[in-house]
Motif scaffolding. Structure first.
Motif, PDB file in Angstrom:
ATOM      1  N   MET A  43       0.755  -1.138   0.049  1.00 55.64           N
ATOM      2  CA  MET A  43      -0.040   0.112   0.042  1.00 55.64           C
ATOM      3  C   MET A  43       0.927   1.280  -0.065  1.00 55.64           C
ATOM      4  N   GLU A  44       0.726   2.148  -0.978  1.00 57.25           N
ATOM      5  CA  GLU A  44       1.323   3.463  -1.127  1.00 57.25           C
ATOM      6  C   GLU A  44       0.321   4.611  -0.992  1.00 57.25           C
ATOM      7  N   ILE A  45       0.562   5.585  -0.417  1.00 54.49           N
ATOM      8  CA  ILE A  45      -0.334   7.022  -0.270  1.00 54.49           C
ATOM      9  C   ILE A  45       0.740   7.931  -0.974  1.00 54.49           C
ATOM     10  N   TYR A  46       0.205   8.972  -2.040  1.00 55.55           N
ATOM     11  CA  TYR A  46       0.774   9.838  -2.339  1.00 55.55           C
ATOM     12  C   TYR A  46      -0.046  11.118  -2.389  1.00 55.55           C
ATOM     13  N   ARG A  47       0.425  12.290  -2.006  1.00 52.80           N
ATOM     14  CA  ARG A  47      -0.413  13.455  -1.891  1.00 52.80           C
ATOM     15  C   ARG A  47       0.282  14.562  -2.784  1.00 52.80           C
ATOM     16  N   VAL A  48      -0.819  15.492  -3.445  1.00 54.70           N
ATOM     17  CA  VAL A  48      -0.651  16.597  -4.203  1.00 54.70           C
ATOM     18  C   VAL A  48      -1.330  17.611  -3.377  1.00 54.70           C
ATOM     19  N   ALA A  49      -1.015  18.653  -2.882  1.00 56.15           N
ATOM     20  CA  ALA A  49      -1.966  19.606  -2.372  1.00 56.15           C
ATOM     21  C   ALA A  49      -2.582  18.879  -1.367  1.00 56.15           C
ATOM     22  N   ASN A  50      -3.753  18.868  -1.290  1.00 59.65           N
ATOM     23  CA  ASN A  50      -4.683  18.170  -0.352  1.00 59.65           C
ATOM     24  C   ASN A  50      -5.330  17.051  -0.926  1.00 59.65           C
ATOM     25  N   ARG A  51      -4.899  16.609  -1.964  1.00 53.79           N
ATOM     26  CA  ARG A  51      -5.657  15.385  -2.669  1.00 53.79           C
ATOM     27  C   ARG A  51      -4.513  14.164  -2.289  1.00 53.79           C
ATOM     28  N   LEU A  52      -5.301  13.103  -1.941  1.00 50.08           N
ATOM     29  CA  LEU A  52      -4.241  11.604  -1.635  1.00 50.08           C
ATOM     30  C   LEU A  52      -4.946  10.679  -2.809  1.00 50.08           C
ATOM     31  N   PHE A  53      -3.924  10.063  -3.332  1.00 50.98           N
ATOM     32  CA  PHE A  53      -4.079   8.829  -4.090  1.00 50.98           C
ATOM     33  C   PHE A  53      -3.352   7.469  -3.286  1.00 50.98           C
ATOM     34  N   MET A  54      -4.290   6.600  -3.224  1.00 61.73           N
ATOM     35  CA  MET A  54      -3.368   5.202  -2.618  1.00 61.73           C
ATOM     36  C   MET A  54      -3.481   4.229  -3.676  1.00 61.73           C
ATOM     37  N   ILE A  55      -2.452   3.557  -3.528  1.00 63.78           N
ATOM     38  CA  ILE A  55      -2.149   2.473  -4.485  1.00 63.78           C
ATOM     39  C   ILE A  55      -2.074   1.162  -3.828  1.00 63.78           C
ATOM     40  N   MET A  56      -2.997   0.249  -4.108  1.00 67.37           N
ATOM     41  CA  MET A  56      -2.707  -0.928  -3.235  1.00 67.37           C
ATOM     42  C   MET A  56      -2.696  -2.203  -4.177  1.00 67.37           C
ATOM     43  N   GLU A  57      -1.747  -3.080  -3.977  1.00 67.65           N
ATOM     44  CA  GLU A  57      -1.521  -4.507  -4.554  1.00 67.65           C
ATOM     45  C   GLU A  57      -2.102  -5.367  -3.708  1.00 67.65           C
ATOM     46  N   VAL A  58      -2.909  -6.127  -4.060  1.00 70.62           N
ATOM     47  CA  VAL A  58      -3.751  -7.031  -3.314  1.00 70.62           C
ATOM     48  C   VAL A  58      -3.725  -8.579  -3.782  1.00 70.62           C
ATOM     49  N   GLU A  59      -3.842  -9.463  -2.800  1.00 72.52           N
ATOM     50  CA  GLU A  59      -3.910 -11.037  -3.227  1.00 72.52           C
ATOM     51  C   GLU A  59      -5.175 -11.047  -4.271  1.00 72.52           C
ATOM     52  N   ASP A  60      -5.162 -12.007  -5.035  1.00 70.27           N
ATOM     53  CA  ASP A  60      -6.343 -12.264  -5.873  1.00 70.27           C
ATOM     54  C   ASP A  60      -7.929 -12.434  -5.285  1.00 70.27           C
ATOM     55  N   ASN A  61      -7.791 -12.786  -4.103  1.00 74.26           N
ATOM     56  CA  ASN A  61      -8.946 -13.160  -3.408  1.00 74.26           C
ATOM     57  C   ASN A  61      -9.356 -11.857  -2.467  1.00 74.26           C
ATOM     58  N   PHE A  62      -8.531 -10.685  -2.414  1.00 71.58           N
ATOM     59  CA  PHE A  62      -9.057  -9.606  -1.570  1.00 71.58           C
ATOM     60  C   PHE A  62     -10.589  -9.212  -2.091  1.00 71.58           C
ATOM     61  N   SER A  63     -10.985  -8.727  -0.907  1.00 78.16           N
ATOM     62  CA  SER A  63     -12.433  -8.028  -0.884  1.00 78.16           C
ATOM     63  C   SER A  63     -12.703  -7.003  -0.209  1.00 78.16           C
ATOM     64  N   PHE A  64     -12.964  -5.863  -0.891  1.00 79.24           N
ATOM     65  CA  PHE A  64     -13.182  -4.544  -0.103  1.00 79.24           C
ATOM     66  C   PHE A  64     -14.454  -4.776   0.980  1.00 79.24           C
ATOM     67  N   GLU A  65     -15.462  -5.679   0.632  1.00 77.04           N
ATOM     68  CA  GLU A  65     -16.471  -6.076   1.564  1.00 77.04           C
ATOM     69  C   GLU A  65     -15.775  -6.747   3.005  1.00 77.04           C
ATOM     70  N   ALA A  66     -14.967  -7.849   2.700  1.00 76.34           N
ATOM     71  CA  ALA A  66     -14.436  -8.332   3.646  1.00 76.34           C
ATOM     72  C   ALA A  66     -13.647  -7.559   4.691  1.00 76.34           C
ATOM     73  N   LYS A  67     -12.994  -6.715   3.967  1.00 75.76           N
ATOM     74  CA  LYS A  67     -11.968  -5.797   5.059  1.00 75.76           C
ATOM     75  C   LYS A  67     -12.888  -4.832   5.610  1.00 75.76           C
ATOM     76  N   ALA A  68     -13.888  -4.545   4.988  1.00 76.56           N
ATOM     77  CA  ALA A  68     -14.919  -3.321   5.830  1.00 76.56           C
ATOM     78  C   ALA A  68     -15.519  -4.114   6.813  1.00 76.56           C
ATOM     79  N   LYS A  69     -15.672  -5.481   6.749  1.00 76.38           N
ATOM     80  CA  LYS A  69     -16.623  -6.220   8.042  1.00 76.38           C
ATOM     81  C   LYS A  69     -15.569  -6.496   9.198  1.00 76.38           C
ATOM     82  N   ALA A  70     -14.326  -6.738   8.751  1.00 72.79           N
ATOM     83  CA  ALA A  70     -13.361  -6.876   9.714  1.00 72.79           C
ATOM     84  C   ALA A  70     -13.103  -5.695  10.295  1.00 72.79           C
ATOM     85  N   ASP A  71     -13.077  -4.483   9.576  1.00 71.22           N
ATOM     86  CA  ASP A  71     -12.622  -3.329  10.265  1.00 71.22           C
ATOM     87  C   ASP A  71     -13.812  -2.776  11.177  1.00 71.22           C
TER      88      ASP A  71
END
Length: 109
Positions: A43-71
């Motif tokens: 995971m990398e986060i970059y900033r220009v002014a006040n805008r952030l960009f996050m780059i995530m490299e994830v396993e093939d079975n990664f799920s945003f929904e599962a991550k949200a439930k765990a969080d």
């Protein structure tokens, strides 16, 4: 491996931006663990002014929904997210309650 890119804005305040960056120089151990246990390989986060960009490299079975439930049930992640919202603001196209928004890839060489 898959890649996701997301965007979010910070509040446009130099002091708050500096504090936000300081937190990310040494994130809490529990936050790092929650990221890795969700299948996020890098995971990398970059900033220009006040805008952030996050780059995530994830396993093939990664799920945003599962991550949200765990969080949702992780008190340290909830504490971190509440703290980070002091510095963050939704980008104009975000819906109520949305923070990081998934970006659409429009070019690749």
């Amino acid at each position: 491996m898959k890649k996701h890119v997301l965007a979010l804005d910070l509040k446009d305040d130099e002091k708050l931006i500096a504090e936000y960056e300081a937190y990310h120089e040494s994130i809490w151990t529990e936050i790092k663990q929650s990221i890795q246990s969700a299948g996020i390989l890098n995971m990398e986060i970059y900033r220009v002014a006040n805008r952030l960009f996050m780059i995530m490299e994830v396993e093939d079975n990664f799920s945003f929904e599962a991550k949200a439930k765990a969080d949702e049930v992780n008190p340290k992640v909830q504490e971190w997210e509440t703290l980070m919202w002091k510095y963050q603001q939704a980008i104009p196209s975000a819906r109520e309650g949305e923070k990081w928004l998934l970006m659409k890839q429009i070019f690749k060489l």
